[in-house]
Structure formats: structure tokens, C-alpha cells
Design an enzyme around this catalytic site. Structure first.
Site, PDB file in Angstrom:
ATOM      1  N   ARG A 234      -1.633  -0.843  -2.387  1.00 52.74           N
ATOM      2  CA  ARG A 234      -0.468  -1.251  -3.183  1.00 52.74           C
ATOM      3  C   ARG A 234      -0.931  -1.391  -4.641  1.00 52.74           C
ATOM      4  NH1 ARG A 234       2.202   0.412   0.191  1.00 52.74           N
ATOM      5  NH2 ARG A 234       3.804  -0.583   1.465  1.00 52.74           N
ATOM      6  N   GLU A 263       5.379   1.417 -10.034  1.00 57.33           N
ATOM      7  CA  GLU A 263       5.799   2.731  -9.523  1.00 57.33           C
ATOM      8  C   GLU A 263       7.285   2.821  -9.204  1.00 57.33           C
ATOM      9  OE1 GLU A 263       3.316   2.839  -5.903  1.00 57.33           O
ATOM     10  OE2 GLU A 263       5.159   2.810  -4.732  1.00 57.33           O
ATOM     11  N   HIS A 295       2.475   8.064  -4.306  1.00 57.11           N
ATOM     12  CA  HIS A 295       2.720   7.372  -3.032  1.00 57.11           C
ATOM     13  C   HIS A 295       3.017   8.378  -1.912  1.00 57.11           C
ATOM     14  CE1 HIS A 295       3.666   3.069  -1.604  1.00 57.11           C
ATOM     15  NE2 HIS A 295       3.326   3.800  -0.573  1.00 57.11           N
TER      16      HIS A 295
END
Ligand code: NAD
Length: 330
Positions: A234, A263, A295
Site C-alpha cells: 500500500r 494513487e 496497482h
């Protein structure tokens, strides 16, 4: 049962629709991210379905509960985007997909390591441009290198196993060390010692208040000069401005990211014709020794199928009044 699904992409609708054929689930697909401004789209839904950057904060959860939503299902393992205390107060159970493919994320992690080490991102463009020079592409053998794995849960354990296969010396930190990994040659140690001893550090622990910015300026100063840092967990685990400073001085030699703290306003959409307003992110993109993916570590067909089938199972258990699997608690 009507289910409002947010942050939906075509690849989500096909896997979720296929997993729910013949079952009493009526999907309402919504492309926007869930937040307090979009929560009203869930009107008439008994359950909602969300992803990593949906914002399930107190205000959003209150709107959902007020509209009669009774269940929150997540299409992911991480749950840092949910205010679990508020969900509990509103009697809104939150269920997730704890394991869909640790292999997908672990293998992508290794992909980032190899890309940075062997400069594959540069070599790809160079060869296509008719430039066959090897200048600037010098890498190192992974065999014999020391790699520190922070967090040895489902994904970190798989990363450690793969690295052992490369012949790396694998160090690890986890508040609950795995005896079987230790028996197979992984050395558990305090995180500060791991940072100081590793040529490569890879992060696989959850984002929680006590792990936020665990890689900050002091942690970077503790690392070996020129080391590689990988984060597929993360974005909030890393203090990005501190990492940029360490890249500028050469203290950090390589950076591989699949996640970024801010993000939510960038990833999962085509912004190739827009101006990026995030100057911190833009600065990261200028370094030759930084590789960023948006991601995508989870993004394999195996993982999408597993996410869809666990999500549908979670919904059907709820619909039938059966005990829920994979409940997330505060
Ligand atoms: P997991 O729950 O199986 O493992 C997490 C491990 O971290 C546990 O062993 C836990 O004891 C350990 N841990 C907790 N606090 C720690 C600390 N302070 N320092 C070190 N270790 C600590 O989770 P997982 O399935 O292995 O996933 C790891 C993370 O990967 C998730 O939290 C999620 O945020 C992220 N993830 C990213 C993607 C992606 O596409 N990039 C996909 C799935 C998961």
C-alpha cells in the site's frame, strides 16, 4: 438481491457476471469511485461492492446505511479504505477477499526487482530504437544477494520462497514470524536490522496507523547505500517525499512501486491526454532508476476469477442468512 458495484471496469463485470450466473444477484454497475458524493447511486441496493480506492469513510457509510444498505463487500484483500469502527456502529458487516492469488502479487514483485536490476525498462525502448549498446544496463546477480521481506503473510511468504529459489539470503520481519519459513532458511530479525543488512527491501505488510510511513527519512538512512526498495503493498507505507530525497542523493539506488499514497486520483484510468497535477508523482517519473506500475500486481485472470467467486460466495451467504466468511473487524 440488488448489489451496487463501484469503481467497475469491463474486466470486473465479466468475471462477476460469470460467477453469479443463475444466482439471485442483480448487479448495478457504477464506474465512479464510491465516496460521499456518489454513495446515493446505491439507492435500492441491499449490498455494495467496492475496490481499493473507494472511500468508505464515516460520511459515506452513513449515507449507505440511511439508504438501506446492509452489507459491504470488498473486491480486494486490503481494507484500510474502510472506517471499520463506524461500519460496526452502523451494524454494517464488511467482508473481503482475503486470498485470491498471492502468486499474482508475489510474481509481480519479482518482476519489478528484475526490471530494475537488469534495466529491462530501458533495454526494451533501446532495442526498439535500434540502439544495441549495453552502456548503462549493467545489473547484478540476484544469486547471493540479501533481500529483506517486511511482512510474511500470504504474499510476503511467497516472495520469500521465490527468492530462496534464486539463491538469495532472505531476511524477514513480521510481528508473528512463521516457524516453517525459518526452518526453510529465512532469517527473522527486527526491522531496523533488516533494513541495515538488505540489498533489496520489499514491503508486504498491511497499511495500519503503526505502519504508515514506516519507510521514512530515518528508515531510509538506515538502509544500505544504493539499496533497492519495492512496494507492492500500500502506498501509505512509504513517505514519498523522503524517498525522493534519498533517490536524489543516491542513498536509495532503485525504487519499484505498484502502489502510491495518492494513487486514488491517478490509477486505473487512462490519463494519457491529461496534465498530471501531482508534482510528487511527476518527480518520481523523472528518475531513470524508478519503475512504477499502476496497482496491477493483482491483475491476473486467476486472481480476477478468484475475487469474483469469493465475492459472490460472500453475497450468497448473506442472502441466505448463513454465517459470513472473511468478515473484517475493527
Ligand atoms: P496478510 O494479512 O496475509 O499478511 C500481512 C502480514 O503482515 C502478516 O503476516 C502480518 O503479521 C504482517 N504485519 C502486520 N504488521 C506488520 C508490521 N508492522 N511489520 C511487518 N509485518 C507486519 O496479507 P497479504 O495477503 O500477504 O497482503 C499484504 C498486503 O499486500 C495487503 O495488506 C495489501 O495491502 C497488499 N496487496 C496489494 C495488492 C496489489 O495489487 N498491489 C494485491 C493484494 C494485496
Amino acid at each position: 438481491m440488488r448489489v451496487a458495484a463501484f469503481s467497475i471496469k469491463p474486466y470486473d463485470t465479466s468475471s462477476l457476471a460469470a460467477a453469479s450466473v443463475g444466482l439471485p444477484i442483480e448487479w448495478a454497475w457504477f464506474e465512479p469511485r464510491l465516496d460521499r458524493h456518489t454513495a446515493r447511486l446505491a439507492e435500492g441496493a441491499v449490498a455494495i461492492n467496492c475496490f481499493v480506492n473507494d472511500q468508505l469513510d464515516a460520511a459515506t457509510l452513513a449515507i449507505l446505511a440511511e439508504q438501506g444498505v446492509k452489507l459491504v463487500t470488498l473486491r480486494c484483500a486490503g481494507f484500510n479504505q474502510v472506517d471499520l469502527a463506524v461500519a460496526a456502529r452502523l451494524s454494517l458487516p464488511v467482508v473481503r477477499v482475503p486470498e485470491y492469488s498471492p502468486h499474482a502479487v508475489a510474481e509481480h514483485t519479482i518482476g519489478l526487482v528484475l526490471t530494475l536490476d537488469r534495466r529491462l525498462h530501458k533495454a526494451y525502448n533501446r532495442v526498439r530504437d535500434g540502439n544495441f549498446s549495453l552502456e548503462g544496463l549493467l545489473g547484478f546477480d540476484l544469486f547471493g544477494r540479501t533481500v529483506g521481506v517486511v511482512g510474511t503473510g500470504r504474499i510476503g511468504r511467497r516472495v520469500a520462497e521465490i527468492l530462496l529459489g534464486f539463491g538469495c539470503r532472505v531476511l524477514a520481519y513480521d510481528p508473528t514470524p512463521e516457524p516453517d519459513l525459518a526452518a526453510r532458511g529465512v532469517t527473522f530479525m527486527p526491522v531496523d536490522e533488516l533494513l541495515a543488512a538488505s540489498d533489496i527491501v520489499t514491503l508486504h505488510c498491511p497499511l495500519k496507523p503503526n505502519t504508515r510511513h514506516m519507510i521514512d527519512a530515518p528508515a531510509l538512512a538506515r538502509m544500505k547505500r544504493g539499496a533497492m526498495l519495492i512496494n507492492t503493498s500500500r502506498g501509505g507505507l512509504i513517505d514519498t517525499p523522503a524517498v525522493i530525497e534519498a533517490l536524489k542523493t543516491g542513498q536509495l539506488g532503485h525504487l519499484g512501486l505498484d502502489v502510491y499514497e495518492e494513487e486514488a486520483d491517478l490509477f486505473f484510468d487512462d490519463r494519457s491526454s491529461s496534465i498530471i497535477h501531482d508534482d510528487v508523482f511527476s518527480r518520481l517519473l523523472t528518475f531513470p532508476n524508478v519503475v512504477i506500475t499502476a496497482h496491477q500486481a493483482f491483475f491476473t485472470q486467476n486472481a480476477l476469477d478468484a475475487i469474483a467467486s469469493q465475492t459472490v460466495r460472500n453475497l450468497i451467504h448473506f442472502d441466505r442468512g448463513e454465517p459470513l466468511e472473511a468478515v473484517v473487524r475493527a
